[in-house]
Design a protein around this motif. Sequence first.
Motif, PDB file in Angstrom:
ATOM      1  N   THR A  62      -5.567   0.666   6.991  1.00  0.00           N
ATOM      2  CA  THR A  62      -5.957   1.963   7.535  1.00  0.00           C
ATOM      3  C   THR A  62      -6.199   2.943   6.395  1.00  0.00           C
ATOM      4  O   THR A  62      -5.974   2.636   5.231  1.00  0.00           O
ATOM      5  CB  THR A  62      -4.840   2.525   8.425  1.00  0.00           C
ATOM      6  OG1 THR A  62      -3.670   2.678   7.595  1.00  0.00           O
ATOM      7  CG2 THR A  62      -4.513   1.572   9.559  1.00  0.00           C
ATOM      8  N   GLU A  63      -6.642   4.123   6.772  1.00  0.00           N
ATOM      9  CA  GLU A  63      -6.957   5.129   5.777  1.00  0.00           C
ATOM     10  C   GLU A  63      -5.778   5.378   4.831  1.00  0.00           C
ATOM     11  O   GLU A  63      -5.945   5.531   3.637  1.00  0.00           O
ATOM     12  CB  GLU A  63      -7.335   6.424   6.486  1.00  0.00           C
ATOM     13  CG  GLU A  63      -8.423   7.139   5.751  1.00  0.00           C
ATOM     14  CD  GLU A  63      -9.071   8.210   6.595  1.00  0.00           C
ATOM     15  OE1 GLU A  63      -8.869   8.222   7.830  1.00  0.00           O
ATOM     16  OE2 GLU A  63      -9.782   9.031   6.007  1.00  0.00           O
ATOM     17  N   GLU A  64      -4.597   5.388   5.420  1.00  0.00           N
ATOM     18  CA  GLU A  64      -3.380   5.591   4.644  1.00  0.00           C
ATOM     19  C   GLU A  64      -3.245   4.542   3.536  1.00  0.00           C
ATOM     20  O   GLU A  64      -2.954   4.855   2.388  1.00  0.00           O
ATOM     21  CB  GLU A  64      -2.185   5.454   5.586  1.00  0.00           C
ATOM     22  CG  GLU A  64      -1.062   6.410   5.336  1.00  0.00           C
ATOM     23  CD  GLU A  64      -0.076   6.310   6.504  1.00  0.00           C
ATOM     24  OE1 GLU A  64       1.036   5.813   6.263  1.00  0.00           O
ATOM     25  OE2 GLU A  64      -0.460   6.683   7.635  1.00  0.00           O
ATOM     26  N   ASP A  65      -3.459   3.274   3.935  1.00  0.00           N
ATOM     27  CA  ASP A  65      -3.376   2.194   2.953  1.00  0.00           C
ATOM     28  C   ASP A  65      -4.462   2.325   1.892  1.00  0.00           C
ATOM     29  O   ASP A  65      -4.257   1.986   0.725  1.00  0.00           O
ATOM     30  CB  ASP A  65      -3.525   0.824   3.637  1.00  0.00           C
ATOM     31  CG  ASP A  65      -2.453   0.578   4.697  1.00  0.00           C
ATOM     32  OD1 ASP A  65      -1.280   0.849   4.394  1.00  0.00           O
ATOM     33  OD2 ASP A  65      -2.796   0.131   5.795  1.00  0.00           O
ATOM     34  N   LEU A  66      -5.629   2.802   2.324  1.00  0.00           N
ATOM     35  CA  LEU A  66      -6.776   2.845   1.420  1.00  0.00           C
ATOM     36  C   LEU A  66      -6.632   3.948   0.376  1.00  0.00           C
ATOM     37  O   LEU A  66      -7.131   3.836  -0.740  1.00  0.00           O
ATOM     38  CB  LEU A  66      -8.074   3.026   2.213  1.00  0.00           C
ATOM     39  CG  LEU A  66      -8.386   1.891   3.206  1.00  0.00           C
ATOM     40  CD1 LEU A  66      -9.626   2.197   4.026  1.00  0.00           C
ATOM     41  CD2 LEU A  66      -8.530   0.549   2.500  1.00  0.00           C
ATOM     42  N   ASP A  67      -5.955   5.019   0.764  1.00  0.00           N
ATOM     43  CA  ASP A  67      -5.735   6.127  -0.180  1.00  0.00           C
ATOM     44  C   ASP A  67      -4.749   5.733  -1.275  1.00  0.00           C
ATOM     45  O   ASP A  67      -4.683   6.361  -2.324  1.00  0.00           O
ATOM     46  CB  ASP A  67      -5.173   7.349   0.572  1.00  0.00           C
ATOM     47  CG  ASP A  67      -6.271   8.066   1.334  1.00  0.00           C
ATOM     48  OD1 ASP A  67      -7.453   7.870   0.971  1.00  0.00           O
ATOM     49  OD2 ASP A  67      -5.945   8.803   2.284  1.00  0.00           O
ATOM     50  N   ASN A  68      -3.989   4.699  -0.972  1.00  0.00           N
ATOM     51  CA  ASN A  68      -2.890   4.303  -1.845  1.00  0.00           C
ATOM     52  C   ASN A  68      -3.369   3.333  -2.918  1.00  0.00           C
ATOM     53  O   ASN A  68      -4.084   2.396  -2.612  1.00  0.00           O
ATOM     54  CB  ASN A  68      -1.842   3.605  -0.959  1.00  0.00           C
ATOM     55  CG  ASN A  68      -0.451   3.774  -1.502  1.00  0.00           C
ATOM     56  OD1 ASN A  68      -0.237   3.547  -2.698  1.00  0.00           O
ATOM     57  ND2 ASN A  68       0.467   4.175  -0.654  1.00  0.00           N
ATOM     58  N   VAL A 105      -1.721   1.123  -4.478  1.00  0.00           N
ATOM     59  CA  VAL A 105      -1.081  -0.205  -4.436  1.00  0.00           C
ATOM     60  C   VAL A 105      -1.082  -0.760  -3.007  1.00  0.00           C
ATOM     61  O   VAL A 105      -1.139  -0.014  -2.039  1.00  0.00           O
ATOM     62  CB  VAL A 105       0.375  -0.175  -4.960  1.00  0.00           C
ATOM     63  CG1 VAL A 105       0.403   0.137  -6.444  1.00  0.00           C
ATOM     64  CG2 VAL A 105       1.214   0.830  -4.173  1.00  0.00           C
ATOM     65  N   LEU A 106      -1.014  -2.057  -2.925  1.00  0.00           N
ATOM     66  CA  LEU A 106      -0.941  -2.726  -1.618  1.00  0.00           C
ATOM     67  C   LEU A 106       0.350  -2.325  -0.904  1.00  0.00           C
ATOM     68  O   LEU A 106       1.378  -2.157  -1.544  1.00  0.00           O
ATOM     69  CB  LEU A 106      -0.901  -4.242  -1.808  1.00  0.00           C
ATOM     70  CG  LEU A 106      -2.191  -5.042  -1.907  1.00  0.00           C
ATOM     71  CD1 LEU A 106      -1.847  -6.521  -2.068  1.00  0.00           C
ATOM     72  CD2 LEU A 106      -3.079  -4.842  -0.691  1.00  0.00           C
ATOM     73  N   PRO A 107       0.315  -2.199   0.429  1.00  0.00           N
ATOM     74  CA  PRO A 107       1.563  -1.981   1.158  1.00  0.00           C
ATOM     75  C   PRO A 107       2.580  -3.073   0.773  1.00  0.00           C
ATOM     76  O   PRO A 107       2.201  -4.228   0.558  1.00  0.00           O
ATOM     77  CB  PRO A 107       1.147  -2.128   2.625  1.00  0.00           C
ATOM     78  CG  PRO A 107      -0.320  -1.846   2.651  1.00  0.00           C
ATOM     79  CD  PRO A 107      -0.848  -2.254   1.322  1.00  0.00           C
ATOM     80  N   LEU A 154       2.555  -6.504   2.371  1.00  0.00           N
ATOM     81  CA  LEU A 154       1.461  -7.387   1.981  1.00  0.00           C
ATOM     82  C   LEU A 154       1.682  -7.938   0.573  1.00  0.00           C
ATOM     83  O   LEU A 154       1.426  -9.104   0.289  1.00  0.00           O
ATOM     84  CB  LEU A 154       0.114  -6.661   2.067  1.00  0.00           C
ATOM     85  CG  LEU A 154      -0.298  -6.174   3.471  1.00  0.00           C
ATOM     86  CD1 LEU A 154      -1.708  -5.580   3.422  1.00  0.00           C
ATOM     87  CD2 LEU A 154      -0.253  -7.311   4.496  1.00  0.00           C
ATOM     88  N   LYS A 155       2.137  -7.072  -0.303  1.00  0.00           N
ATOM     89  CA  LYS A 155       2.438  -7.483  -1.677  1.00  0.00           C
ATOM     90  C   LYS A 155       3.364  -8.696  -1.676  1.00  0.00           C
ATOM     91  O   LYS A 155       3.192  -9.645  -2.432  1.00  0.00           O
ATOM     92  CB  LYS A 155       3.117  -6.304  -2.395  1.00  0.00           C
ATOM     93  CG  LYS A 155       3.131  -6.437  -3.900  1.00  0.00           C
ATOM     94  CD  LYS A 155       2.118  -5.500  -4.546  1.00  0.00           C
ATOM     95  CE  LYS A 155       1.721  -5.965  -5.924  1.00  0.00           C
ATOM     96  NZ  LYS A 155       0.502  -5.326  -6.421  1.00  0.00           N
ATOM     97  N   LYS A 156       4.356  -8.623  -0.786  1.00  0.00           N
ATOM     98  CA  LYS A 156       5.370  -9.672  -0.706  1.00  0.00           C
ATOM     99  C   LYS A 156       4.773 -11.027  -0.318  1.00  0.00           C
ATOM    100  O   LYS A 156       5.306 -12.076  -0.669  1.00  0.00           O
ATOM    101  CB  LYS A 156       6.401  -9.234   0.354  1.00  0.00           C
ATOM    102  CG  LYS A 156       7.688 -10.010   0.345  1.00  0.00           C
ATOM    103  CD  LYS A 156       8.674  -9.429   1.359  1.00  0.00           C
ATOM    104  CE  LYS A 156       9.586 -10.519   1.888  1.00  0.00           C
ATOM    105  NZ  LYS A 156      10.275 -10.104   3.115  1.00  0.00           N
TER     106      LYS A 156
END
Lengths: 276, 276
Positions: free
Chosen positions: A183-189, A191-193, A196-198
Amino acid sequence: MNRTKRTILFISDGTGITAETLGQALLSQFDTKIDFERQTHPYVDSPDKANQVRDEINHIAGRDGVPPIVFDTLVDPQVRDIISSSNGVMMDVFQTFLKPLESALETESAYSVGMSHAVKPDNGYDLRIDAVNFALDNDDGARIRYYDQADLILIGVSRCGKTPTCLYLAMQFGIRAANYPLTEEDLDNPVLPAILKKHKSKLFGLTIDPVRLSAIREQRRPDSRYCSPHQCHFEVNEVEAIYRREGIPHIATTDQSVEEISTQVLAMSGLKRRHV
Amino acid sequence: MNRTKRTILFISDGTGITAETLGQALLSQFDTKIDFERQTHPYVDSPDKANQVRDEINHIAGRDGVPPIVFDTLVDPQVRDIISSSNGVMMDVFQTFLKPLESALETESAYSVGMSHAVKPDNGYDLRIDAVNFALDNDDGARIRYYDQADLILIGVSRCGKTPTCLYLAMQFGIRAANYPLTEEDLDNPVLPAILKKHKSKLFGLTIDPVRLSAIREQRRPDSRYCSPHQCHFEVNEVEAIYRREGIPHIATTDQSVEEISTQVLAMSGLKRRHV
């Protein structure tokens, strides 16, 4: 005589799915200016039913002024002979291939009816239903605590094709695929949530042409910011940047069927299907 | 020489789904004591890739001590010739059927690669995705206000197979199927829920052997009243009584694959598929 219309019959003693799949694949090689009118006759498993279908074929031949084309996967010789005695042009799938297969395998076939899509002890049926349930339970980021049980986690922006792909992977291949919307929130960030990174080794990205995405979202929420070309371009650009930066394998879904997308995901991810 | 193991290859210039479907249907006619080891090679669409696959086939032939069996749906003659020059036993689907089809249709085939499961303007692809979305949005009685847009409403007790059937009907046939679970509350009631009554002509019932139902529910909620044999018997008896009383067409899902259930629902309901 009308050459632009042609009636096609798929006849089977089971579901008819094999006859349809093969017939459709072959017909897709022909001029779309021919108007194919298709009929499927499943469960033709007795002489009585075969006689009815033969009469129907002959009726069509008379009506169309040209013989219909018949794809059949009939196993019972008696049933098959009745259909063969019709005025249709026969494309007899089992007749054609069973003999050469018998000789290659040096064994006789069972000639048993309706087997192709039946439940067999080893055909992974429960696996598939389990995988469909897994896809539904872990759809759209709804639940993330079972990601350790997932074979694959599809990621991508909203409406890029994640859910149908997960369901197809489950139904066809028995693959347990979760999906997580970026989502937009993830895209602004940058680093990967964390979740997901895990599970980074399980991630597979979908992307899509932003113009097509905008058209799809327009159907869902007309005149919204969500479907605006500007927003769609932004999201797709960001998501593709993440895939590149993180080295996540990805494909574009634009103009591809769910079968094509799923097959490519399977091939590129190196996953082994659980259902064959 | 090991006769109990045999390697099977499905080779395609597209997804490989047609080759797999046909090959599996044919192999299902053979002794399950032969251990078929299957490989799918999709997107073999260049001489380079064909050479790699040919080498792989020859390697397998040497390793197994018996030639592998190859089902292919290759269209490009150059690619096909390379594969044919291998030590595999070829079951060449397009080669076999395209010529007779060309003569029946009095036209040449396009000999174009990867068409079978590609998106074509008239193949109802969006219809299918729309139908999948409809099934998801109207799953498990979640929403009932779109029942007027449904082609079909599947009813039955919890875990009798409604959801996978709806999804398969959508994916394969483009049918918009909702589903509604008949719960204990509905079963205690001598009349159909009003929302179902209103759409009675669209109803189709699923039922299931109570012993099998109990085993399925046991996996979902072990040691619960929900999965107890007594409860399962009660629910199945009640639901079958409703079907009979209301004259609702119905089938048993026990021991049937989702393909078989869906095909029968389609045939018995008289619905016309939207996707062919």
